[in-house]
Design a protein around this motif. Structure first.
Motif, PDB file in Angstrom:
ATOM      1  N   GLU A 149       0.825  -1.203   0.000  1.00  0.00           N
ATOM      2  CA  GLU A 149       0.000   0.000   0.000  1.00  0.00           C
ATOM      3  C   GLU A 149       0.865   1.262   0.000  1.00  0.00           C
ATOM      4  N   LEU A 150       1.928   1.259   0.798  1.00  0.00           N
ATOM      5  CA  LEU A 150       2.800   2.424   0.835  1.00  0.00           C
ATOM      6  C   LEU A 150       3.493   2.645  -0.502  1.00  0.00           C
ATOM      7  N   ARG A 151       3.883   1.564  -1.172  1.00  0.00           N
ATOM      8  CA  ARG A 151       4.499   1.711  -2.498  1.00  0.00           C
ATOM      9  C   ARG A 151       3.513   2.320  -3.481  1.00  0.00           C
ATOM     10  N   ARG A 152       2.263   1.918  -3.399  1.00  0.00           N
ATOM     11  CA  ARG A 152       1.253   2.461  -4.312  1.00  0.00           C
ATOM     12  C   ARG A 152       1.045   3.947  -4.044  1.00  0.00           C
ATOM     13  N   LEU A 154       3.208   6.001  -2.685  1.00  0.00           N
ATOM     14  CA  LEU A 154       4.427   6.708  -3.040  1.00  0.00           C
ATOM     15  C   LEU A 154       4.498   6.953  -4.542  1.00  0.00           C
ATOM     16  N   ARG A 155       4.137   5.952  -5.309  1.00  0.00           N
ATOM     17  CA  ARG A 155       4.197   6.111  -6.766  1.00  0.00           C
ATOM     18  C   ARG A 155       3.110   7.046  -7.276  1.00  0.00           C
ATOM     19  N   LEU A 157       2.079   9.720  -5.529  1.00  0.00           N
ATOM     20  CA  LEU A 157       2.497  11.065  -5.161  1.00  0.00           C
ATOM     21  C   LEU A 157       3.726  11.527  -5.932  1.00  0.00           C
ATOM     22  N   LEU A 158       4.670  10.601  -6.157  1.00  0.00           N
ATOM     23  CA  LEU A 158       5.900  10.925  -6.880  1.00  0.00           C
ATOM     24  C   LEU A 158       6.121   9.893  -7.971  1.00  0.00           C
ATOM     25  N   PRO A 159       5.398   9.989  -9.073  1.00  0.00           N
ATOM     26  CA  PRO A 159       5.516   8.990 -10.143  1.00  0.00           C
ATOM     27  C   PRO A 159       6.946   8.897 -10.656  1.00  0.00           C
ATOM     28  N   PRO A 160       7.486   7.682 -10.782  1.00  0.00           N
ATOM     29  CA  PRO A 160       8.881   7.543 -11.246  1.00  0.00           C
ATOM     30  C   PRO A 160       9.107   8.167 -12.611  1.00  0.00           C
ATOM     31  N   GLU A 161       8.096   8.121 -13.506  1.00  0.00           N
ATOM     32  CA  GLU A 161       8.308   8.647 -14.849  1.00  0.00           C
ATOM     33  C   GLU A 161       8.550  10.150 -14.857  1.00  0.00           C
ATOM     34  N   ARG A 162       8.097  10.849 -13.819  1.00  0.00           N
ATOM     35  CA  ARG A 162       8.319  12.293 -13.784  1.00  0.00           C
ATOM     36  C   ARG A 162       9.770  12.649 -13.492  1.00  0.00           C
ATOM     37  N   GLN A 163      10.550  11.677 -13.039  1.00  0.00           N
ATOM     38  CA  GLN A 163      11.947  11.956 -12.783  1.00  0.00           C
ATOM     39  C   GLN A 163      12.705  12.229 -14.074  1.00  0.00           C
ATOM     40  N   ALA A 164      12.125  11.828 -15.215  1.00  0.00           N
ATOM     41  CA  ALA A 164      12.787  12.081 -16.490  1.00  0.00           C
ATOM     42  C   ALA A 164      12.957  13.570 -16.750  1.00  0.00           C
ATOM     43  N   ALA A 165      12.113  14.385 -16.129  1.00  0.00           N
ATOM     44  CA  ALA A 165      12.182  15.834 -16.338  1.00  0.00           C
ATOM     45  C   ALA A 165      12.985  16.534 -15.254  1.00  0.00           C
ATOM     46  N   GLU A 187      15.263  10.987  -5.070  1.00  0.00           N
ATOM     47  CA  GLU A 187      16.180   9.915  -4.696  1.00  0.00           C
ATOM     48  C   GLU A 187      15.687   9.189  -3.449  1.00  0.00           C
ATOM     49  N   ALA A 188      15.152   9.954  -2.491  1.00  0.00           N
ATOM     50  CA  ALA A 188      14.609   9.331  -1.284  1.00  0.00           C
ATOM     51  C   ALA A 188      13.408   8.462  -1.620  1.00  0.00           C
ATOM     52  N   ALA A 189      12.534   8.944  -2.520  1.00  0.00           N
ATOM     53  CA  ALA A 189      11.370   8.155  -2.914  1.00  0.00           C
ATOM     54  C   ALA A 189      11.789   6.845  -3.573  1.00  0.00           C
ATOM     55  N   ALA A 190      12.820   6.911  -4.427  1.00  0.00           N
ATOM     56  CA  ALA A 190      13.307   5.690  -5.077  1.00  0.00           C
ATOM     57  C   ALA A 190      13.894   4.735  -4.044  1.00  0.00           C
ATOM     58  N   ARG A 191      14.609   5.269  -3.050  1.00  0.00           N
ATOM     59  CA  ARG A 191      15.185   4.414  -2.010  1.00  0.00           C
ATOM     60  C   ARG A 191      14.100   3.783  -1.160  1.00  0.00           C
TER      61      ARG A 191
END
Length: 393
Positions: A149-152, A154-155, A157-165, A187-191
């Motif tokens: 649930e926390l992973r869902r 987190l993604r 709130l901070l979608p990984p694909e937005r890191q491309a920008a 970086e913290a969200a990815a960790r």
């Protein structure tokens, strides 16, 4: 490493059985770690040795007990979060919190236990068996579903694909005149996502099983039925059902005759669906290793792998033009089931339990055409969407 998660209805002797199981395994030469969450140190009371502290406590040869301190992890985590969010806090004029004034919030103990479970799994050959004294069954199921649930969240709130920008964030910050989310935040969200995924993997591993503990009684029957449904919904496996505090037969005490008959009836009913092991009532509350050793708890086979719970998708396109997803839900009642398709996810509600599961890739190109409950199994029919389904299939 094998992980044994022990839960059951409250007051059924769950902690005592967890301690006895860990002690039995250790005396058989298995390097064992016993984890607990109860803030009152019930594990220490059962073992006759306090186990409160920042580090695991050796209590017997090959047996280590640890009750993770939620305050330490909570303070360290929130302090690190404040450090990463310094820019945003300064913008808002917010005052930082000192670690000494932080009190763990609800859920901190559960997160500390999950972190300890993950760390135990990552430790190279430190333990052959980890026994976890989980909270009573409703709380245990909520705890075990927490990483997913926390992973869902987190993604979302901070979608990984937005890191491309991320290269554009400094430019956007200058144009907007306000600080943009710092690189450290992503970086913290990815960790965090990796850490939660590691914990989720331990729970879902084929060497992780759940052992239920309950007293054989009408209330115990209802509780085990509900718990089994919740475990099945989360794809968790049960190896043994421990019928605890069973009075021996026959008994000279006529006042216990009704209780003995009631227990016998409950155990017989359980044996129709579970591998049941009975543990006799000692006539007192077990305290200390001698009492725990007197409990005939079932052993743990650290070399045997438990078959995984499958949710197969059956291809019936040739016959009926549909794919059927089979989800085992023993004990489910049709009136208490609910399904909602939301994008590429399916929200399944069974009684008091709910789970959001991603659809297998093939079913994402289909529409739900119907569902039914049959023989303890939910069968969901998916019809291929002509606009998405590969041509010629």
């Amino acid at each position: 490493m094998r992980t044994l998660l022990i839960t059951g209805p409250g007051g059924a002797g769950r902690t005592t059985i967890a301690a006895a199981t860990a002690l039995t395994a250790a005396r058989e030469g298995t390097r064992t770690l016993l984890l607990g969450t109860d803030p009152t140190d019930t594990l220490g009371a059962a073992l006759g040795t306090p186990v409160t502290g920042p580090a695991p406590t050796p209590v017997a040869p090959d047996l280590t007990v640890w009750r993770p301190d939620p305050a330490t992890g909570f303070r360290a985590g929130l302090t690190a979060l404040q450090d990463r969010a310094t820019t945003a806090l300064d913008l808002l004029g917010a005052a930082r919190l000192d670690p000494e004034e932080l009190t763990p919030l609800p859920g901190a103990a559960e997160l500390a236990l999950l972190r300890a479970l993950r760390d135990a799994a990552l430790a190279d050959d430190a333990h052959e068996l980890v026994v976890v004294d989980l909270p009573p069954s409703p709380g245990a199921l909520a705890l075990l579903s927490l990483p997913g649930e926390l992973r869902r969240y987190l993604r979302r709130l901070l979608p990984p694909e937005r890191q491309a920008a991320r290269a554009l964030r400094p430019v956007l910050g200058r144009l907007a005149g306000v600080p943009m989310p710092a690189e450290a935040l992503y970086e913290a969200a990815a960790r965090w996502d990796l850490e939660l995924a590691a914990t989720e993997a331990v729970v879902a591993d084929h060497d992780t099983v759940v052992r239920l503990v309950a007293e054989p009684s009408p209330a115990g029957l209802d509780a085990v039925r509900a718990t089994t449904l919740g475990l099945a919904l989360h794809g968790l496996r049960t190896d043994v059902l421990v019928a605890n505090r069973v009075f021996p037969e026959p008994t000279a005490d006529t006042r216990l005759a009704g209780v003995v008959a009631q227990q016998r009836k409950a155990v017989d009913e359980w044996r129709e669906s579970y591998d049941v092991r009975t543990v006799d009532h000692l006539g007192r509350d077990p305290r200390g290793t001698d009492d725990l050793a007197a409990l005939a708890v079932p052993a743990v086979n650290t070399r045997q792998r438990t078959a995984t719970v499958e949710w197969p998708v059956v291809d019936r396109i040739a016959e009926d033009g549909v794919l059927v997803w089979h989800i085992p839900l023993p004990g489910a009642v049709r009136e208490d089931l609910d399904l909602i398709r939301r994008g590429d996810e399916l929200v399944v509600t069974a009684g008091q339990f709910r789970r959001i599961v991603p659809l297998p890739s093939g079913l994402r190109r289909c529409t739900v055409s119907g569902a039914g409950l049959r023989d303890g199994e939910l069968r969901i029919r998916f019809a291929p969407d002509p606009g998405l389904w590969p041509a010629g299939r």
